[in-house]
Design an enzyme around this catalytic site. Structure first.
Site, PDB file in Angstrom:
ATOM      1  N   GLU A   1       0.836  -1.197   0.000  1.00 40.29           N
ATOM      2  CA  GLU A   1       0.000   0.000   0.000  1.00 40.29           C
ATOM      3  C   GLU A   1       0.870   1.245   0.000  1.00 40.29           C
ATOM      4  O   GLU A   1       1.948   1.263   0.585  1.00 40.29           O
ATOM      5  CB  GLU A   1      -0.904  -0.033   1.234  1.00 40.29           C
ATOM      6  CG  GLU A   1      -1.784  -1.275   1.239  1.00 40.29           C
ATOM      7  CD  GLU A   1      -2.675  -1.391   2.471  1.00 40.29           C
ATOM      8  OE1 GLU A   1      -2.600  -0.522   3.355  1.00 40.29           O
ATOM      9  OE2 GLU A   1      -3.442  -2.356   2.519  1.00 40.29           O
TER      10      GLU A   1
ATOM     11  N   CYS B   1       3.745   8.470   0.607  1.00 41.41           N
ATOM     12  CA  CYS B   1       4.229   7.595   1.669  1.00 41.41           C
ATOM     13  C   CYS B   1       4.407   6.211   1.034  1.00 41.41           C
ATOM     14  O   CYS B   1       3.436   5.613   0.556  1.00 41.41           O
ATOM     15  CB  CYS B   1       3.173   7.588   2.770  1.00 41.41           C
ATOM     16  SG  CYS B   1       3.514   6.461   4.090  1.00 41.41           S
TER      17      CYS B   1
ATOM     18  N   CYS C   1       6.168  -6.662   8.153  1.00 39.53           N
ATOM     19  CA  CYS C   1       7.256  -6.075   8.940  1.00 39.53           C
ATOM     20  C   CYS C   1       7.540  -6.986  10.133  1.00 39.53           C
ATOM     21  O   CYS C   1       6.624  -7.559  10.709  1.00 39.53           O
ATOM     22  CB  CYS C   1       6.833  -4.698   9.445  1.00 39.53           C
ATOM     23  SG  CYS C   1       8.106  -3.869  10.418  1.00 39.53           S
TER      24      CYS C   1
ATOM     25  N   CYS D   1       5.419  -3.868  16.235  1.00 39.26           N
ATOM     26  CA  CYS D   1       4.919  -2.791  17.120  1.00 39.26           C
ATOM     27  C   CYS D   1       3.437  -3.028  17.435  1.00 39.26           C
ATOM     28  O   CYS D   1       2.651  -3.346  16.539  1.00 39.26           O
ATOM     29  CB  CYS D   1       5.104  -1.430  16.462  1.00 39.26           C
ATOM     30  SG  CYS D   1       6.812  -1.091  16.034  1.00 39.26           S
TER      31      CYS D   1
ATOM     32  N   CYS E   1       0.477  -1.273  15.522  1.00 39.02           N
ATOM     33  CA  CYS E   1       0.572  -1.200  14.056  1.00 39.02           C
ATOM     34  C   CYS E   1      -0.033  -2.422  13.379  1.00 39.02           C
ATOM     35  O   CYS E   1       0.239  -3.561  13.746  1.00 39.02           O
ATOM     36  CB  CYS E   1       2.039  -1.061  13.673  1.00 39.02           C
ATOM     37  SG  CYS E   1       2.310  -1.117  11.902  1.00 39.02           S
TER      38      CYS E   1
ATOM     39  N   CYS F   1      -1.276   6.726  10.109  1.00 37.82           N
ATOM     40  CA  CYS F   1      -0.096   6.106  10.694  1.00 37.82           C
ATOM     41  C   CYS F   1      -0.415   4.778  11.401  1.00 37.82           C
ATOM     42  O   CYS F   1      -1.325   4.709  12.207  1.00 37.82           O
ATOM     43  CB  CYS F   1       0.529   7.070  11.683  1.00 37.82           C
ATOM     44  SG  CYS F   1       2.010   6.438  12.414  1.00 37.82           S
TER      45      CYS F   1
HETATM   46  S1  SF4 Z   1       5.246   0.812  13.085  1.00 40.48           S
HETATM   47 FE1  SF4 Z   1       4.628  -1.036  11.945  1.00 40.48          FE
HETATM   48  S2  SF4 Z   1       5.661  -0.903  10.001  1.00 40.48           S
HETATM   49 FE2  SF4 Z   1       6.712   0.530  11.407  1.00 40.48          FE
HETATM   50  S3  SF4 Z   1       8.344  -0.680  12.315  1.00 40.48           S
HETATM   51 FE3  SF4 Z   1       6.605  -0.901  13.693  1.00 40.48          FE
HETATM   52  S4  SF4 Z   1       5.580  -2.775  12.997  1.00 40.48           S
HETATM   53 FE4  SF4 Z   1       6.955  -2.135  11.351  1.00 40.48          FE
END
Ligand code: SF4
Length: 341
Positions: A91, A104, A111, A115, A118, A333
């Protein structure tokens, strides 16, 4: 023959090897493709009397990294999904900035940083994007969607510093003046805080790239709970790298702080955050958390957001309010990343 993963000089070298023709041929072709999005060698004067070369180049030049499979808009923000050649989706988000646009971009499918706030983190890492797939997002936004992209931020899916080699190559391609021509001062790389890789990014040849750090916590305890990377790279180590990051006179490091109700929004958090940031040259983007599916986290009330903002400004921290545009289409975000690939 791929072009989106190459600078002008790299393309010229490949072209010479493949067709035994110099920059008199490759240079106008590179410009044409990067500036218009369409290869049409038959329209370039050096190719006029070489129909066989036109035929060969037309059939061999590859400018595709996938297909735009979805497009959604919300209040000027446009999110589009690219289905890559192996059917993975990434995306990208176009954000209007005055009369120009910021894109962006994603740097990975998924990933590995995990986090807590996220959506992409919940996918785990599927694979790195190639330099061509990163540049391809800018190419699509400019040439297929028609946006005048002038800024690129690596804040989409993935941790860009976990795919540093391809991200650096993509930066070299993006900034090539004979191609997409996005100056390095308009490119920002955002990281969850991989200190060692920040040090490597600092040594990139030429001017430094803008750096953004997703901090989100005032101390190790909260940060390790929100962002597992902090268990191996604690805030003190991160701070050392930030102190050493080269900055021009007018630039600062951007710190992203996602404010989450009851987690990192109290007075003592603002105090500790202020102390941590005080010796650094930073601008802080204060972002109200955008609820993602199933995270169990909540955004702060308007009143606590205001309070937190005031507590920081009283400590002389430069704070920018970041209004999250695009929340309805999950383009804000921490919200990129489909529920499943
Ligand atoms: S915010 Fe999401 S995309 Fe960014 S490093 Fe953390 S887990 Fe990965």
């Amino acid at each position: 023959m791929k072009i989106l993963d190459k600078t002008h000089a790299q393309f010229a070298e490949t072209f010479q090897r493949r067709y035994d023709k110099g920059i008199h041929y490759s240079s106008p072709l590179y410009r044409q493709v990067m500036k218009t999005g369409k290869p049409a060698p038959e329209k370039l004067s050096p190719f006029f009397h070489l129909p066989e070369l036109v035929r060969q180049v037309t059939s061999e030049l590859n400018i595709s990294t996938g297909r735009m499979s979805k497009r959604e808009a919300d209040g000027g923000v446009v999110k589009f999904v690219t289905q890559l050649t192996d059917d993975m989706n990434v995306e990208s988000v176009v954000i209007p900035m005055y009369r120009r646009y910021t894109l962006c971009v994603s740097s990975q499918v998924g990933c590995r940083m995990g986090c807590r706030f996220c959506r992409t983190g919940r996918m785990g890492l599927i694979r790195n994007l190639t330099a061509a797939e990163i540049v391809g997002q800018v190419f699509t936004a400019r040439h297929q969607l028609g946006f005048d992209i002038r800024n690129v931020v690596f804040m989409g899916m993935g941790e860009p510093l976990d795919n540093l080699k391809n991200v650096i190559q993509a930066i070299h391609v993006l900034e090539d003046q004979r191609g997409l021509d996005i100056a390095r001062r308009y490119i920002t790389v955002s990281t969850a805080g991989l200190a060692e890789k920040i040090d490597r990014l600092a040594r990139i040849e030429g001017n430094p790239v803008n750096l953004a750090v997703s901090l989100n916590a005032p101390d190790d305890e909260i940060r390790s709970w929100l962002m597992p990377i902090n268990r191996s790279v604690p805030m003190a180590d991160l701070k050392k790298s930030l102190k050493n990051y080269p900055l021009s006179k007018r630039s600062s490091i951007f710190i992203e702080y996602v404010l989450i109700q009851g987690v990192n929004d109290r007075f003592e958090h603002a105090q500790r955050l202020g102390q941590y940031l005080a010796p650094l040259k930073v601008k802080l983007n204060l972002i109200s958390y955008n609820p993602a599916y199933g995270s169990g986290l909540h955004p702060p009330s308007e009143k606590s957001y205001e309070q937190f903002h005031n507590w920081l400004t009283k400590q002389k921290i430069f704070v920018r309010r970041r209004n999250e545009k695009g929340g309805r289409i999950m383009a804000a975000c921490g919200q990129l990343g489909g529920k499943r690939q």
